[in-house]
Design a protein around this motif. Structure first.
Motif, mmCIF file in Angstrom:
data_model
loop_
_atom_site.group_PDB
_atom_site.id
_atom_site.type_symbol
_atom_site.label_atom_id
_atom_site.label_comp_id
_atom_site.label_asym_id
_atom_site.label_seq_id
_atom_site.Cartn_x
_atom_site.Cartn_y
_atom_site.Cartn_z
ATOM 1 N N ASN A 47 -0.836 80.129 -64.335
ATOM 2 C CA ASN A 47 -0.081 78.996 -64.851
ATOM 3 C C ASN A 47 -0.926 77.735 -64.958
ATOM 4 O OD1 ASN A 47 2.579 79.971 -65.443
ATOM 5 N ND2 ASN A 47 2.895 80.248 -63.256
ATOM 6 N N VAL A 48 -1.830 77.531 -63.999
ATOM 7 C CA VAL A 48 -2.686 76.344 -64.079
ATOM 8 C C VAL A 48 -3.560 76.402 -65.323
ATOM 9 C CG1 VAL A 48 -4.621 75.114 -63.019
ATOM 10 C CG2 VAL A 48 -2.683 75.843 -61.615
ATOM 11 N N TYR A 86 -1.478 73.767 -67.312
ATOM 12 C CA TYR A 86 -1.646 72.468 -66.665
ATOM 13 C C TYR A 86 -3.079 71.973 -66.547
ATOM 14 C CZ TYR A 86 3.113 73.646 -65.335
ATOM 15 O OH TYR A 86 4.426 74.014 -65.366
ATOM 16 N N GLY A 87 -4.064 72.842 -66.794
ATOM 17 C CA GLY A 87 -5.424 72.367 -66.627
ATOM 18 C C GLY A 87 -6.436 73.485 -66.616
ATOM 19 N N PHE A 88 -7.288 73.481 -65.592
ATOM 20 C CA PHE A 88 -8.412 74.401 -65.511
ATOM 21 C C PHE A 88 -8.535 74.955 -64.101
ATOM 22 C CE2 PHE A 88 -9.094 71.236 -68.739
ATOM 23 C CZ PHE A 88 -9.540 71.966 -69.832
ATOM 24 N N LEU A 124 0.255 73.314 -56.162
ATOM 25 C CA LEU A 124 0.718 73.487 -57.534
ATOM 26 C C LEU A 124 1.725 72.408 -57.926
ATOM 27 C CD1 LEU A 124 0.760 75.099 -60.166
ATOM 28 C CD2 LEU A 124 2.552 76.536 -59.166
ATOM 29 N N SER A 125 2.637 72.066 -57.037
ATOM 30 C CA SER A 125 3.643 71.050 -57.361
ATOM 31 C C SER A 125 2.983 69.707 -57.659
ATOM 32 C CB SER A 125 4.630 70.894 -56.201
ATOM 33 O OG SER A 125 5.393 72.063 -56.013
ATOM 34 N N THR A 126 2.009 69.331 -56.839
ATOM 35 C CA THR A 126 1.311 68.066 -57.058
ATOM 36 C C THR A 126 0.479 68.118 -58.329
ATOM 37 O OG1 THR A 126 1.203 67.763 -54.652
ATOM 38 C CG2 THR A 126 -0.208 66.361 -55.987
ATOM 39 N N LEU A 127 -0.210 69.234 -58.541
ATOM 40 C CA LEU A 127 -1.022 69.398 -59.753
ATOM 41 C C LEU A 127 -0.146 69.345 -61.004
ATOM 42 C CD1 LEU A 127 -3.892 71.974 -60.247
ATOM 43 C CD2 LEU A 127 -2.151 71.699 -61.989
ATOM 44 N N ASP A 141 -6.280 64.855 -65.965
ATOM 45 C CA ASP A 141 -6.993 66.105 -66.204
ATOM 46 C C ASP A 141 -7.091 66.836 -64.866
ATOM 47 O OD1 ASP A 141 -7.411 65.000 -68.738
ATOM 48 O OD2 ASP A 141 -9.306 64.110 -68.108
ATOM 49 N N CYS A 142 -6.547 68.044 -64.780
ATOM 50 C CA CYS A 142 -6.387 68.734 -63.501
ATOM 51 C C CYS A 142 -7.300 69.954 -63.404
ATOM 52 C CB CYS A 142 -4.937 69.174 -63.327
ATOM 53 S SG CYS A 142 -3.762 67.804 -63.329
ATOM 54 N N ILE A 143 -8.012 70.046 -62.291
ATOM 55 C CA ILE A 143 -8.893 71.184 -62.028
ATOM 56 C C ILE A 143 -8.541 71.756 -60.657
ATOM 57 C CG2 ILE A 143 -11.261 71.993 -61.838
ATOM 58 C CD1 ILE A 143 -12.122 69.456 -63.375
#
Length: 253
Positions: free
Chosen positions: A233-234, A238-240, A198-201, A210-212
């Motif tokens: 939260n993702v 932050y993304g998908f 999660l921290s890296t994403l 674009d984060c998956i």
């Protein structure tokens, strides 16, 4: 015209008398998969997968987590889906980035705040401490502890980045490597999903990627509510959130 660059995707054309700043064109490879909050289409030609911390210290019965009484069953859960997914991604020329703890023996780049996470009482039982055999040091670069678990095949073309924080973007060359790969979309896998993944994403999202999160290819030894919060939260911020198994199905069509 010769190519000048560490990757073909981010290279100039060069001759004795001229330089072309035009990067090579890449044919788009769109793929669509179910995801939350929406069905997702992305370009494999501009995608990389980052596999985080699938290391002996976290995922092996002789590793550090198991030695301090942590049930590592969850940490081993991504192994099987990654065994299926990674070879297929390589067939489609998707770069595989192994992002792992690999600390200096002298720990000179680690502040107390990082050391405290693994050694809260300062008893030298965290990063760099021996586990079992004297040559096995917790998450130390080059040690058995920091090595990727044997069940996951590593190919010569794979990319390795050592990290020293929960996020792989701090004090590492990760961002420079991704820019040279000229990727926009990042698939995330590994452990722990609520911590290093999660921290890296999160940092990747803040940098504009674009984060998956591939939910079946990531896991955590934390309580279940931590994983539920991560997924929420993702997809919310932050993304998908998708699955590697759905991606495999799409690529096998």
């Amino acid at each position: 015209m010769r190519r000048l660059g560490s990757t073909y995707a981010n290279s100039w054309g060069a001759t004795e008398s001229s330089i072309s700043l035009l990067r090579p064109e890449r044919k788009s490879k769109p793929v669509s998969i179910p995801s939350a909050p929406q069905t997702l289409t992305f370009d494999l030609a501009r995608t990389a997968i980052i596999v985080i911390d699938m290391q002996n210290d976290f995922c092996h019965s002789d590793g550090w987590l198991a030695s301090i009484g942590v049930d590592i069953a969850a940490a081993r859960r991504p192994i099987k889906p990654l065994q299926t997914l990674l070879p297929i991604l390589r067939e489609h020329d998707v770069p595989v980035v192994w992002l792992n703890w690999g600390n200096r023996r002298d720990k000179l780049n680690l502040p107390p705040s990082v050391l405290h996470v693994y050694d809260p009482t300062g008893e030298d039982k965290g990063i760099g401490s021996p586990v079992g055999a004297a040559d096995r040091k917790v998450l130390e670069d080059g040690s058995w502890n920091a090595a990727i678990v044997d069940e996951l095949d590593v190919e010569a073309e794979d990319i390795h980045v050592s990290k020293y924080r929960m996020s792989g973007f701090w004090d590492t060359p990760l961002e420079g490597i991704l820019r040279n790969l000229r990727v926009d979309t990042l698939l995330f896998a590994g452990v722990n999903s609520d911590q290093c993944v999660l921290s890296t994403l999160t940092d990747a999202g803040c940098l504009g990627y674009d984060c998956i999160l591939l939910n079946d290819c990531s896991a955590t030894t934390s309580p279940e509510f931590c994983e539920q919060a991560t997924i929420y939260n993702v997809r919310q911020c932050y993304g998908f959130v998708a699955t590697g198994s759905d991606l495999v199905k799409a690529l096998r069509k």
